[in-house]
Design an enzyme around this catalytic site. Sequence first.
Site: not given
Length: 195
Positions: A19-20, A22-23, A27, A42, A139
Amino acid sequence: ISLVGIELADGDLRIVEHIGGGAFSTVYRAESASKSSTYALKFMRKADPGARDFKLQCMELESHLRAHDHPGIITLHRVLEHDEHVVLVLDYISGGDLLDAIAQQPEQYRGDEHRVRGTFAQMLQAVEHTHRAGVIHRDLKLENFLVSKDLSKVYLADFGLATTSRAHEQVGSLPYVPPGKLSQYTNDSQSERDP
């Protein structure tokens, strides 16, 4: 490498979808056989103790545990290990992030003062709770607020840069750095790279 189809926690959690990411993490959505629930997993590559990434991972766990007992903050249910990864088992929120919700359904927000105020109030309540818990998120952006499918609930997520310390380095996503701090941010980033 996709982890879809992998089972964790003695077969209780089965990964069903990417589902996603980042750096620093990826996830997945997973289903629990024992609880008939869906979770977000995650995956973060295990860092060497003493490394900066290890300290950030420890701070993420501590920050999340301090702050997650609020209805507007994603709950961290447990932490697992899988091969070379630390895996956070989190609430799965089906509506995606707030930035995408606004971009894909602008008619739901434009001109609806009640919805906008309600969304913003929930965001502020979640951030206020983190501060009361001694956590600084560092963030805050629309991508780190998740929304329910019907857009009525907002949840603060991603404590990857959070800290419990008042003395901290400049961090965050570059597009969101205030103009007055930009030179400090780029100087701090450059000094980390210089030997």
